[in-house]
Design a protein around this motif. Structure first.
Motif, mmCIF file in Angstrom:
data_model
loop_
_atom_site.group_PDB
_atom_site.id
_atom_site.type_symbol
_atom_site.label_atom_id
_atom_site.label_comp_id
_atom_site.label_asym_id
_atom_site.label_seq_id
_atom_site.Cartn_x
_atom_site.Cartn_y
_atom_site.Cartn_z
ATOM 1 N N TYR A 296 0.833 -1.207 0.000
ATOM 2 C CA TYR A 296 0.000 0.000 0.000
ATOM 3 C C TYR A 296 0.865 1.254 0.000
ATOM 4 C CZ TYR A 296 -3.156 3.600 1.810
ATOM 5 O OH TYR A 296 -3.874 4.764 2.003
ATOM 6 N N VAL B 219 2.565 2.318 -3.369
ATOM 7 C CA VAL B 219 1.783 2.791 -4.530
ATOM 8 C C VAL B 219 0.787 3.892 -4.175
ATOM 9 C CG1 VAL B 219 1.985 0.611 -5.782
ATOM 10 C CG2 VAL B 219 0.086 0.930 -4.192
ATOM 11 N N VAL B 220 0.831 4.398 -2.949
ATOM 12 C CA VAL B 220 -0.104 5.454 -2.538
ATOM 13 C C VAL B 220 0.678 6.676 -2.069
ATOM 14 C CG1 VAL B 220 -1.902 6.096 -0.878
ATOM 15 C CG2 VAL B 220 -1.935 3.831 -1.925
ATOM 16 N N ASP B 221 0.315 7.846 -2.598
ATOM 17 C CA ASP B 221 0.953 9.086 -2.181
ATOM 18 C C ASP B 221 0.542 9.424 -0.750
ATOM 19 O OD1 ASP B 221 0.855 12.252 -1.907
ATOM 20 O OD2 ASP B 221 2.286 11.764 -3.494
ATOM 21 N N LEU C 25 -3.335 7.009 -6.052
ATOM 22 C CA LEU C 25 -2.495 5.920 -6.549
ATOM 23 C C LEU C 25 -1.341 6.503 -7.351
ATOM 24 C CD1 LEU C 25 -2.301 2.774 -6.812
ATOM 25 C CD2 LEU C 25 -3.485 3.031 -9.001
ATOM 26 N N THR C 26 -0.128 6.031 -7.086
ATOM 27 C CA THR C 26 1.042 6.546 -7.782
ATOM 28 C C THR C 26 2.098 5.455 -7.929
ATOM 29 O OG1 THR C 26 2.820 8.180 -7.714
ATOM 30 C CG2 THR C 26 2.048 7.357 -5.601
#
Length: 554
Positions: free
Chosen positions: A36, A39-41, A47-48
Motif C-alpha cells: 500500500y 503505490v499510494v501518495d 495511486l502513484t
C-alpha cells in the motif's frame, strides 16, 4: 422433515482460525501495508507509481538491484561448485578426521556471514595482517579485499556448507549400484559423476541453491561492512528507511516490494526446475567411502583440508583477536589480555548477551508450539482453512529480514497494535521468520508416524486432544527438538531484522558485534563474536546428542 444437527465446533477448528488470524495480522497485514505504501501518495492518498519510477530511472538505485543479483547468482553458483565436490569427496573417499572436518564445516555455516566479513577485514583489509605481509614481501600496494571481490569471498565460503550438508544427505541416500553398473560398462569416473551422480542429486542441489540465494540476497551485514561503494538492495533499503534526515517510507516500501518480487521469481523458478528433474530412488546399496591411493588420495585430502581451513579461518581469527591487548580501538598493541571480555561481559548496562538468549528462547518456544500445531493441522486435519494456513506460514520463507523488519514497523508503530521498540516485536519477527522450517520439519516427523497409532489410542477411550498430547507429540519430539536447536542457532545469529527493530533496551549480540565493528572497537567485536560462536558450537553438540548422529543431513 428432520434437519441434521450442526457438528459442534471442535478445538482443532478453533485453533486453525486463531492461528490463521494471528498470521494474517503478523504476516499478511504488514506485507499488504508495504504494498500500500509503495503505490499510494502519503499526502494526497492517490495511486502513484512514482516510487518505482524513481528506482528504475536513476542508475544509482537500479544499479543496486543489478549488484544484488550479480552477487547472489555468482555466490550461489560458486557455493554449489564448491559444496558439491566437497560432499562427493567426503562421501566417496576416506578422509582422515572426516568427522571432525564435518563439524568444522557446519560450524562455519552457523556463524553469521557478517562475522566472516569482519574477520576477512582483519586479514585482508587495508591494515590486515596478510595485506601488510604481501605488500612488504612483494613491494606492491594491495588496497585490501573490498567491494565485489570481498563480498564474493565471504558469501562463497559462508554458503557452500549449506550445499555440502544438503548434497551430502542426498549422496548418503543414493543407490551406489547405479554407479557401479556404469563403471562395469566402461564409464570413467568423471563421466559417472557428470551423467549419473549430478543428475540424481540435482533436485537437492537446486533446493540448497535456493536457500543460498535467499540467504545471500537478504544479507545486510556483509555488503555493509566490506562492500564500501558496492551497494546492494538490503543496504539501500536500510539507508532509505533509516536515513538520518528522515527516512523515505514510500520509497523504502517500493524497494521492499521489488525485493519480494525477485525472491518470489527465484522461488518459483527453482520449483519448476526441481519438478522437471525429480527422481525416485531407494538406497539398496548406499555409497560407502573407500580408501583412495596415490595422487587421488593426496588431491582429495588436499582439497578437503584446504577448503575446510578457509571456511573455519574467520572463526579462528575472531577467537584469537578477542584475546589480544588493544588500545580500545582498531589497534592491537601486542600481547594477550582479557580486556575485551571485561569491556563486554562485565560492562554496566550491557544486556546484549542476556537479551540474545532470552529472545532466542522465547522465540523458539513460540516457534515449536505453533509449528507443531500447524504441522498437525495441515497433515492430519486437511481442510481449506488448514491449506490456507500451511500456505501463509510459508510466506516468511521468501521475505528478506530487512523487509520483514520494515513491514513490522509500518504495521505496529501506532495503535491499535503498538509494540515497536519492545522485545515482543522482535520475538514475533524471529518466530515468523523461522516458522516455515519448523513447520516443514514437524510435518516430516509427523509423516513418519502411522495414523493407526493415534486411532488405537482413541479406540481405547482417549480423546483426540489427549492422544495428540500424550501419543503424537512425544513421538514427534526428537525430530522437533533437533529442528528447534538448529532454528535457535539461526535466531541468535539474526541481524537483518534485528538492526531495524532493536532499541538500546533489547540490543542483541549480532547488533552489538555490528555496532562495535562500525565504531572500530575490533577487540570488543571479537569478544562478542566469540561468545556467539561458542554458543553455536554448544548448540551443535546438543543437536548431536539429541539426534544421536555425527552429521547433519537434511
Amino acid at each position: 422433515m428432520k434437519y441434521a444437527e450442526k457438528k459442534p465446533l471442535s478445538i482443532w477448528s478453533v485453533l486453525s482460525f486463531l492461528i490463521l488470524a494471528a498470521f494474517s495480522i503478523f504476516v499478511i497485514y504488514p506485507l499488504a501495508l508495504v504494498l500500500y505504501k509503495s503505490v499510494v501518495d502519503p499526502f494526497s492518498g492517490a495511486l502513484t507509481f512514482d516510487y518505482f519510477s524513481r528506482f528504475f530511472l536513476k542508475k544509482f538505485y537500479w544499479e543496486t538491484m543489478v549488484n544484488s543479483l550479480q552477487v547472489t547468482v555468482c555466490a550461489t553458483i560458486l557455493a554449489s561448485l564448491l559444496g558439491l565436490p566437497m560432499a562427493y569427496l567426503m562421501r566417496s573417499v576416506k578422509i582422515r578426521g572426516s568427522s571432525f572436518l564435518n563439524i568444522l564445516i557446519v560450524i562455519s555455516y552457523l556463524s553469521p556471514p557478517f562475522i566472516g566479513a569482519y574477520a576477512w577485514i582483519q586479514l585482508l583489509g587495508r591494515s590486515g595482517v596478510v595485506t601488510q605481509l604481501v605488500n612488504d614481501l612483494f613491494g606492491i600496494a594491495f588496497d585490501g579485499v573490498y567491494g565485489f571481490a570481498g563480498i564474493m569471498l565471504v558469501f562463497t565460503l559462508q554458503s557452500f556448507p549449506l550445499v555440502y550438508i544438503y548434497v551430502s544427505g542426498a549422496l548418503k541416500n543414493m543407490d551406489n549400484s547405479l554407479n557401479e553398473a556404469a563403471e562395469s560398462l566402461g564409464c570413467g569416473r568423471f563421466d559417472r559423476i557428470r551423467r549419473i551422480i549430478v543428475p540424481l542429486v540435482m533436485p537437492t542441489l537446486l533446493a540448497s541453491a535456493l536457500l543460498v540465494f535467499m540467504r545471500v540476497f537478504a544479507d545486510f551485514g556483509t555488503p555493509m561492512l566490506i562492500g564500501e561503494g558496492f551497494k546492494t538492495m538490503p543496504v539501500l533499503v536500510y539507508t532509505q528507511f533509516m536515513g538520518e534526515v528522515g527516512g523515505d517510507d514510500g520509497f523504502a516500501a517500493a524497494i521492499c516490494v521489488i525485493m519480494i518480487g525477485l525472491t518470489l521469481a527465484m522461488f518459483f523458478a527453482q520449483r519448476i526446475l526441481a519438478r522437471r528433474s525429480t527422481y525416485a530412488m531407494t538406497a539398496l546399496k548406499p555409497m560407502v567411502a573407500e580408501q583412495a591411493t596415490g595422487l587421488r588420495n593426496l588431491i582429495a585430502h588436499g582439497i578437503v583440508y584446504f577448503v575446510t581451513g578457509l571456511a573455519i579461518l574467520p572463526q579462528l581469527v575472531v577467537v584469537y583477536t578477542s584475546f589480544l591487548r588493544s588500545n580500545g580501538g582498531q589497534v592491537f598493541t601486542g600481547g594477550f589480555a582479557l580486556q575485551s571480555y571485561e569491556a563486554t561481559l562485565f560492562a554496566k548496562d550491557n544486556d546484549a548477551i542476556l537479551n540474545t538468549y532470552l529472545l532466542g528462547a522465547l522465540s523458539i518456544a513460540l516457534v515449536v508450539v505453533i509449528g507443531v500445531l500447524v504441522a498437525y493441522l495441515s497433515v492430519r486435519k486437511r481442510s481449506a482453512v488448514n491449506s490456507a494456513l500451511d500456505t501463509v506460514t510459508m510466506f516468511p520463507f521468501i521475505i528478506p529480514g530487512s523487509v520483514l523488519g520494515i513491514s513490522f514497523l509500518f504495521a505496529f508503530n501506532s495503535p491499535p497494535i503498538l509494540i515497536s521498540g519492545t522485545m515482543l516485536i522482535m520475538i514475533i519477527a524471529f518466530s515468523v521468520r523461522r516458522m516455515p522450517y519448523t513447520v516443514r520439519s514437524s510435518a516430516a516427523a509427523l509423516g513418519q508416524i502411522s495414523p493407526s497409532i493415534e486411532e488405537a489410542a482413541i479406540s481405547l477411550g482417549a480423546s483426540e486432544t489427549t492422544t495428540f498430547a500424550r501419543v503424537t507429540v512425544p513421538m514427534m519430539l526428537p525430530g522437533v527438538c533437533a529442528g528447534a536447536i538448529m532454528s535457535w542457532v539461526t535466531i541468535i545469529s539474526e541481524l537483518s531484522s534485528s538492526i531495524i527493530l532493536y532499541t538500546n533496551a533489547n540490543q542483541t549480540l549480532t547488533v552489538s558485534i555490528y555496532t562495535e565493528v562500525i565504531r572500530g572497537n575490533y577487540g570488543n567485536a571479537s569478544a562478542y563474536a566469540t561468545i556467539l560462536t561458542v554458543t553455536s558450537i554448544l548448540s551443535l553438540l546438543l543437536f548431536y546428542k539429541v539426534t544421536g548422529r555425527r552429521d547433519i543431513s537434511i
